[in-house]
Design an enzyme around this catalytic site. Structure first.
Site, short mmCIF file in Angstrom:
data_model
loop_
_atom_site.label_atom_id
_atom_site.label_comp_id
_atom_site.label_asym_id
_atom_site.label_seq_id
_atom_site.Cartn_x
_atom_site.Cartn_y
_atom_site.Cartn_z
N PHE A 39 0.85 -1.18 0.00
CA PHE A 39 0.00 0.00 0.00
C PHE A 39 0.88 1.23 0.00
CE2 PHE A 39 -4.40 -0.65 -0.16
CZ PHE A 39 -5.09 0.49 0.26
N GLN A 92 -6.97 15.13 3.62
CA GLN A 92 -6.35 14.27 2.61
C GLN A 92 -7.19 14.19 1.35
OE1 GLN A 92 -5.91 9.75 2.95
NE2 GLN A 92 -3.83 10.51 3.18
N HIS A 147 -7.57 11.95 -1.78
CA HIS A 147 -7.21 10.63 -2.31
C HIS A 147 -6.95 10.81 -3.80
CE1 HIS A 147 -7.50 6.45 -3.51
NE2 HIS A 147 -7.53 6.08 -2.25
N LEU A 150 -14.77 6.47 -4.71
CA LEU A 150 -13.41 6.02 -4.46
C LEU A 150 -12.99 4.86 -5.34
CD1 LEU A 150 -10.89 5.89 -2.54
CD2 LEU A 150 -12.20 4.30 -1.15
N GLU A 154 -6.81 2.51 -3.45
CA GLU A 154 -5.36 2.49 -3.60
C GLU A 154 -4.88 1.08 -3.92
OE1 GLU A 154 -3.21 5.32 -1.37
OE2 GLU A 154 -2.18 3.74 -0.27
N ARG A 211 -0.22 9.66 -0.37
CA ARG A 211 -1.36 10.28 -1.06
C ARG A 211 -1.20 11.78 -1.29
NH1 ARG A 211 -6.26 7.05 1.94
NH2 ARG A 211 -5.83 5.04 0.97
N HIS A 226 -10.94 12.89 0.91
CA HIS A 226 -11.20 11.53 1.37
C HIS A 226 -11.20 11.40 2.89
CE1 HIS A 226 -11.18 7.21 1.18
NE2 HIS A 226 -10.02 7.10 1.78
N ARG A 279 -2.07 10.95 6.19
CA ARG A 279 -2.31 9.58 6.64
C ARG A 279 -1.88 8.60 5.56
NH1 ARG A 279 -6.15 5.81 5.78
NH2 ARG A 279 -7.74 7.13 4.80
#
Lengths: 131, 586, 255
Positions: free
Chosen positions: B117, B231, B233, B243, B246, B291, B359, B394
């Protein structure tokens, strides 16, 4: 001052199910038709019992069989029973789940196997009865 | 007026709230717990999370690595004691969830599988296909059904914290079905109400993400910490903002601009590997960068004119075609379904249009590592809280794990507090709730000739947030937003409801949510204005460098009569002195 | 009304929406709204347009708008659908009739009372009851990808209740446990880690459970997540029948 503060419990509305519920959707109609074909399946089973019981008096029974009413019933019963069998076999993959590792055996294979078994049984019975 | 009394009450029934309820259900079956949620718990936004939840379990991984990835990912704004605790407790929490039935995807030998990730050096993201949040939430909800001491208040909308004698003793909540406001009292109140993405116009967030708990705490004098950090995304669908996980990049998807060029290589994110190279995707590199950096790269590409114009703004392409149909159906089937349904393309054969969308809110209600807020009796966990483990940015897959670790911790802290707290002042609390009922009746149920509409104000709010407090900010843009929000708050007094029914009045709850959104937005833009540096997801075009001297601190926004008062709190540094965030090397 | 007036030259589509306001209405009525037609809009977008710009009193549930939270189920032209996944272009230019999910009591407008379903989940024990206890310190239960595949489909239920709104048996017999609850019970029964199939048998291998089902199959057709609850129920029937034969032919093997 407050508009309708007295109303603490609101009345829910229950929609009655109409008596013609089964006509409201195509899928419901075909379900009812499928269920009704059971009458013909059951009826034919009864007929076979009667046939077996009357084997000792073939001529009288044969005359009755040739009556218009019985011929019409036979003509109607055949597609009904066929429809019943076909819809039933098409549903077997839902009931018979066969796993090969992480994948399910394709529904076509399951239904196909049932069709093959049906064909084999039918041919065997036809052979026994008519030959 | 009737009131409901419990030992502990939890506001919000998502991942954090349900984990907190189960913690008390299991460990303190003699205590009564209330879960108060404005929606049925299985509708909570946790359900939309796709990619996965991080925890160290594989032999090639280490707690130190997870800590370092998280801390560097946060641009050194995360509190390192909190991160260490989080990383240490994460594996046990995740195994516990597996024991409660969560259908994690597996290795052939039956052990839990992990995948790479963004921003993480070693793969440690547990996943349940690409519907991890859905499976986690439903496992938690179904497990919570076991406990007789957990009472659910489904579709009860919290409107105010009931504070008496210097401590929080419950909430006033509107029962949607009857329109009545009642006091729900508890010795410990845990806010698990999620984030506030809906203050922006393009967001992955569901309708319910309106910052309710953040605003409730803010109004009760509790500071909101690090609100400027929002954040984006990098891969949301244009228009809807839906969404695209990721994980599609974790499994090898690449981002290309209008020229078909993998543009991330121009932004200090390392060298691209060929997609068929067995080492692709390389961790902490290119599409597996953090991100904030990926979203910033998009804005730079747009400036260069290398993005594609569309009816909902510019976008770039996410290419997963090389993964092949079998891998896509196995690893990211939901992505395929979403693309077919909402943009009419099949990612097996076509490119997915994507752009950065809001996000997650790193900021939130200020808590310590136990989940305690400065207000005695009030606790917080999940996205609505800021511990902080996420700092200025994050890492993907840390937040789902965060729900479990801090949901449980906040519950235990609340139980400890409740054990030594004095009895609830029932009369005073009930009186406060009655006043709240009166206030709402007078404010919203009396025709006042108001001229503003909820939708109109909301559109103006989201517009100013995107233009003033988006991926790149400046003093000018932020001041404009501060002014606009001040104006909108004033005009919100002129909202007139068409719906005066007491039964299931969602126009009322939407109006209350708008007021929450305005409070959260206010804290955000003022915190952003005060932070004259660039760090993580807060990028100032007028202050492009990180300034550890002045700003290795958390911002604390306190509500006041005028503009919020901003104070600062040092970041807790334990073992990792501030360094440079480096991606793409090695 | 301003929004639709200025959009007169642009395409519009008509919604016929079920209204029921307790305290105000004794009987439900239908209200017509003209909304802008956009090719990529879903029915939910149209409802939101009504609520935001035309009639703030129209009430319905929604949240994620991506087909995963299960909030926005309604009858669209007589068929249960997630309104966030029902595209206007599939109905245009005809009017769209929107009603609350069938066979549930209506609280108000398009909002139904779903308490019954949640009660049934508890009755059926939709949670994992492990075959063997294992401390967390010993790590996860092992489960191979094949074992996961056995129940995975049934775990995809988003509790949207479109299946209940499609089931005429549930419509006539509200005591019927119903498609989703039985599919969820099967999800746990087939989970290799679970050991409580017998516990759940009382609730689902009962007259109000699987035996009430006549395999209409509409539940499976309308399920937005391809859970196949009808399949779950028929497979449970086979299991129950095998159990019965076992208990009759091998009585000493019973608990």
């Amino acid at each position: 001052m407050s508009v309708d503060a007295i109303e603490t419990k609101s009345k829910e509305y229950i929609r009655p199910m109409p008596a013609n519920w089964w006509m409201t959707k195509k899928t419901y109609v075909s379900f009812i038709v499928r269920e009704l074909t059971c009458i013909f399946v059951g009826g034919y089973a009864l007929f076979l019992l009667v046939l077996a019981a009357r084997l000792e008096e073939p001529e009288a029974f044969a005359a009755w069989l040739n009556s218009p009413l019985l011929i019409i019933l036979q003509i109607v019963a055949l597609p009904m029973v066929l429809y019943h069998s076909i819809t039933w076999i098409n549903l077997t993959p839902k009931v018979m789940v066969v796993w090969r590792g992480e994948e399910r055996v394709s529904p076509l294979v399951i239904a196909g196997a049932n069709y093959v078994a049906w064909a084999i049984l039918s041919i065997a019975i036809f052979y026994l009865v008519c030959i | 007026m009737e009131h409901q009394s419990h030992d502990i009450l939890i506001v919000g029934g998502g991942g954090a709230g349900l984990r907190a309820a189960i913690a008390i259900g299991e460990e303190n079956p003699n205590l009564s717990v209330a879960v108060v949620s404005k929606i049925y718990p299985m509708r909570s936004h946790t359900v939309s999370a796709e990619g996965g939840a991080a925890a160290v379990i594989k032999p090639n991984d280490s707690l130190e690595d997870h800590c370092y990835d998280t801390i560097s990912g946060s641009d050194w704004l995360a509190d390192q004691d909190a991160v260490e605790l989080f990383v240490n407790e994460a594996p046990a929490e995740m195994v516990q969830l597996e024991h409660w039935g969560c259908p994690w995807s597996r290795e052939p030998d039956g052990s839990v599988a992990v995948r790479p990730f963004g921003g993480m050096k070693i793969e440690r993201t547990w996943f349940a296909a690409d519907k991890t949040g859905f499976h986690m939430l439903h496992s938690l909800f179904q497990t919570a059904l076991k406990f007789n001491n957990v009472t659910r208040y489904d579709e009860w909308f919290a409107t105010k914290l009931l504070v008496h004698d210097g401590r929080c003793q419950g909430v006033a909540a509107l029962e949607l079905r009857t329109g009545q406001i009642r006091a729900i009292a508890g010795k410990g109140t845990i806010l698990c109400t999620g984030g506030a993405g809906r203050i922006f116009p393009f967001t992955t967030n569901a309708a319910v993400k309106t910052g309710d708990g953040m605003a409730l705490a803010y109004r009760a004098g509790v500071p909101l910490k690090d609100m400027e950090f929002v954040q984006y995304h990098p891969t949301g669908l244009p228009g809807t903002g839906i969404l695209i996980t990721e994980a599609s990049r974790g499994e090898g998807g690449i981002l290309i601009n209008s020229q078909g060029y993998r543009y991330l290589q121009d932004y200090d994110l390392g060298e691209p590997l060929d997609v068929n190279d067995p080492s692709h995707p390389r961790k902490r590199t290119m599409e597996l960068g953090p991100r904030d950096r990926l979203s910033q790269a998009f804005v730079q590409e747009r400036k260069k004119g290398e993005t594609i114009e569309g009816p909902y703004g510019d976008y770039v392409h996410l290419d997963v075609r090389h993964m092949g149909e079998k891998k896509i159906d196995k690893k990211i089937p939901f992505v395929r379904e979403l693309c077919r349904n909402y943009v009419g393309i099949d990612p097996v054969h076509e490119l997915i249009p994507v752009r950065p969308v809001v996000h997650y809110v790193m900021g939130g209600v200020h808590t310590n590592i136990e989940g305690e807020t400065p207000l005695p009796g009030l606790f917080a966990a999940g996205e609505c809280a800021c511990v902080s483990i996420n700092g200025a940015n994050r890492l993907g897959s840390n937040s789902l794990t965060e729900l479990l670790v801090f949901g449980a911790r906040a519950a235990r802290a609340a139980v400890r507090f409740g054990a030594q707290a004095a009895d609830i002042a029932v009369e005073e609390i009930t009186a406060l709730a009655e006043q709240e009922q009166q206030r709402i009746r007078e404010r919203f149920f009396q025709p006042q000739g108001g001229t503003e509409t909820i939708a109109g104000l909301r559109t103006e709010l989201t517009s100013t947030m995107e233009s003033g407090a988006g991926i790149y900010r400046s003093e000018e843009s932020l001041r404009a937003s501060c002014d606009k929000i001040r104006e909108l708050k004033q005009r919100s007094g002129q909202i007139e409801l068409a719906d005066h029914s007491l039964t299931f009045n969602t126009e009322l709850t939407t109006a209350l949510e708008l007021e929450y959104m305005l409070d959260v937005a206010e804290a955000l833009v003022h915190s952003a204005l005060a932070r004259t540096e660039s760090r993580g997801s807060h990028q100032r075009t007028d202050y492009p460098e990180r300034d550890d001297q002045q700003f290795l601190k958390h911002s604390l926004a306190f509500q006041s009569d005028g503009d919020p008062r901003i104070e600062y709190l040092d970041v807790a540094i334990t073992r990792w002195p501030p360094g440079e965030r480096v991606y793409g090397s090695k | 009304m301003a929004a639709s007036e200025s959009a007169q030259s642009a395409a519009t589509i008509t919604l016929e929406v079920f209204r029921y306001r307790p305290g105000q209405d004794d009987e439900p009525t239908f209200q017509r709204y003209d909304v802008p037609y956009q090719e990529d809009w879903v029915v939910l977008d149209a409802l939101n347009h009504v609520k935001d710009h035309i009639d703030g009193t129209l009430t319905y549930r929604w949240s994620c708008r991506m087909g995963v939270c299960g909030s926005c189920g309604m009858m669209v032209n007589g068929d249960p659908k997630l309104t966030c996944a029902a595209f206007l272009r599939d109905y245009y230019p005809d009017a769209i009739r929107i009603e609350p999910l069938n066979y549930f009591p209506v609280i108000r407008d398009l909002v139904i009372n779903m308490d019954d379903f949640l009660d049934k989940m508890s009755e059926v024990k939709t949670w994992l009851i492990p075959k063997e206890e294992k401390p967390v310190s010993e790590g996860e239960y092992l489960q191979t990808p094949a074992e996961l595949a056995h129940y995975k489909q049934f775990s995809m239920c988003i509790n949207c209740m479109l299946c209940y709104a499609a089931c005429p048996v549930y419509g006539q017999h509200p005591n019927f446990i119903g498609p989703a609850a039985i599919a969820l019970a099967q999800r746990y029964n087939l989970d290799s880690r679970d050991g409580a199939a017998d516990d759940r048998a009382d609730a689902i291998f009962s007259h109000e459970g699987i035996w009430e089902c006549t395999f209409v199959g509409d539940c499976t057709r309308v399920c937005p997540k391809k859970v196949d609850p009808a399949g779950a129920i028929q497979q449970a029937k086979v299991e129950a029948t095998k159990d019965w034969f076992r208990s009759v032919l091998v009585p000493w093997g019973n608990k």
